[in-house]
Write a protein that holds these residues in place. Structure first.
Motif, PDB file in Angstrom:
ATOM      1  N   PHE A 233      17.065  37.759 -18.115  1.00 19.11           N
ATOM      2  CA  PHE A 233      15.681  37.289 -18.152  1.00 19.11           C
ATOM      3  C   PHE A 233      15.315  36.564 -16.860  1.00 19.11           C
ATOM      4  CE2 PHE A 233      16.280  37.580 -22.853  1.00 19.11           C
ATOM      5  CZ  PHE A 233      15.266  38.492 -23.087  1.00 19.11           C
ATOM      6  N   TYR A 234      16.230  35.730 -16.371  1.00 17.34           N
ATOM      7  CA  TYR A 234      15.975  34.956 -15.154  1.00 17.34           C
ATOM      8  C   TYR A 234      15.734  35.875 -13.955  1.00 17.34           C
ATOM      9  CZ  TYR A 234      16.575  31.705 -11.297  1.00 17.34           C
ATOM     10  OH  TYR A 234      16.390  30.976 -10.143  1.00 17.34           O
ATOM     11  N   PHE A 235      16.590  36.884 -13.802  1.00 11.56           N
ATOM     12  CA  PHE A 235      16.495  37.787 -12.663  1.00 11.56           C
ATOM     13  C   PHE A 235      15.574  38.981 -12.916  1.00 11.56           C
ATOM     14  CE2 PHE A 235      20.565  35.667 -11.656  1.00 11.56           C
ATOM     15  CZ  PHE A 235      20.284  35.262 -10.361  1.00 11.56           C
ATOM     16  N   GLU A 236      14.979  39.039 -14.095  1.00 14.97           N
ATOM     17  CA  GLU A 236      14.046  40.098 -14.459  1.00 14.97           C
ATOM     18  C   GLU A 236      14.635  41.484 -14.168  1.00 14.97           C
ATOM     19  OE1 GLU A 236      10.407  39.098 -12.404  1.00 14.97           O
ATOM     20  OE2 GLU A 236       9.980  37.461 -13.792  1.00 14.97           O
TER      21      GLU A 236
ATOM     22  N   LEU B  86      20.685  35.602 -20.628  1.00 16.25           N
ATOM     23  CA  LEU B  86      19.795  34.637 -19.960  1.00 16.25           C
ATOM     24  C   LEU B  86      19.602  35.001 -18.493  1.00 16.25           C
ATOM     25  CD1 LEU B  86      21.081  31.317 -21.594  1.00 16.25           C
ATOM     26  CD2 LEU B  86      18.949  32.551 -22.099  1.00 16.25           C
ATOM     27  N   ALA B  87      20.688  35.426 -17.847  1.00 16.10           N
ATOM     28  CA  ALA B  87      20.596  35.852 -16.444  1.00 16.10           C
ATOM     29  C   ALA B  87      19.672  37.062 -16.325  1.00 16.10           C
ATOM     30  CB  ALA B  87      21.986  36.177 -15.894  1.00 16.10           C
TER      31      ALA B  87
ATOM     32  N   LYS C 119      20.688  40.833  -6.482  1.00 19.05           N
ATOM     33  CA  LYS C 119      19.627  39.884  -6.818  1.00 19.05           C
ATOM     34  C   LYS C 119      19.954  38.474  -6.321  1.00 19.05           C
ATOM     35  CE  LYS C 119      18.361  42.577 -10.909  1.00 19.05           C
ATOM     36  NZ  LYS C 119      17.724  43.573 -10.129  1.00 19.05           N
TER      37      LYS C 119
ATOM     38  N   TYR D 126      23.768  42.174 -10.663  1.00 17.35           N
ATOM     39  CA  TYR D 126      23.374  40.826 -10.252  1.00 17.35           C
ATOM     40  C   TYR D 126      23.639  40.485  -8.780  1.00 17.35           C
ATOM     41  CZ  TYR D 126      22.321  40.009 -15.091  1.00 17.35           C
ATOM     42  OH  TYR D 126      21.757  40.091 -16.325  1.00 17.35           O
TER      43      TYR D 126
END
Length: 122
Positions: free
Chosen positions: A47-50, A44-45, A120, A117
Motif C-alpha cells: 500500500f505504501y509503495f502503491e 503494508l509496504a 521503488k 520493492y
C-alpha cells in the motif's frame, strides 16, 4: 439405512474442517505467526509503495504459497512424530525435506519481493 448428506452439506463441512485446521495452525505454530507478520509488513509496504495489480498478484500468490507449504510441512511433522515419536534417521530426513520445501518457497518469495520493492526504494 441412514440418509446420505447432500453435496452442498458435505462441501460446507469440508470448508469448516479446513477453517478449523487453519485456526489451529495459526494458534499453535510459531513459524506461521512469524510468516503472518512478514505477510502483514509486505502488505503494508504494498500500500505504501502503491504496487501495481500484477505486483499484488505475485505478492499475494507468494504469501499464499509460503503459508500453504508451511501448513503442509507442519502436517508432515505431526504425522511423522505420530508414526515414530522417538528419533529416527528416516523420519528426520522426511521432516528435513518438508522444511526444505518451505525454504525454497520462502527464497522465491524474497526474490520476488526484491524485484517488486528494490526499484521503488532506489
Amino acid at each position: 439405512m441412514t440418509k446420505k448428506e447432500s453435496f452442498f452439506v458435505n462441501r460446507l463441512k469440508s470448508v469448516g474442517f479446513a477453517f478449523k485446521g487453519m485456526l489451529i495452525l495459526v494458534k499453535t505454530e510459531p513459524s506461521i505467526k512469524i510468516q503472518l507478520v512478514v505477510a502483514l509488513i509486505a502488505t503494508l509496504a504494498g500500500f505504501y509503495f502503491e504496487i501495481t495489480t500484477i505486483e499484488w498478484i505475485f505478492q499475494i500468490a507468494m504469501i499464499g504459497l509460503v503459508l500453504s507449504i508451511e501448513g503442509v510441512n507442519t502436517a508432515i511433522e505431526y504425522l511423522a512424530d505420530f508414526i515414530h515419536p522417538e528419533h529416527h534417521t528416516k523420519i528426520g530426513l522426511i521432516k528435513d525435506i518438508a522444511a526444505g520445501a518451505v525454504f525454497i518457497a520462502s527464497i522465491v518469495a524474497v526474490i520476488i519481493g526484491i524485484f517488486i520493492y528494490l526499484p521503488k526504494m532506489l
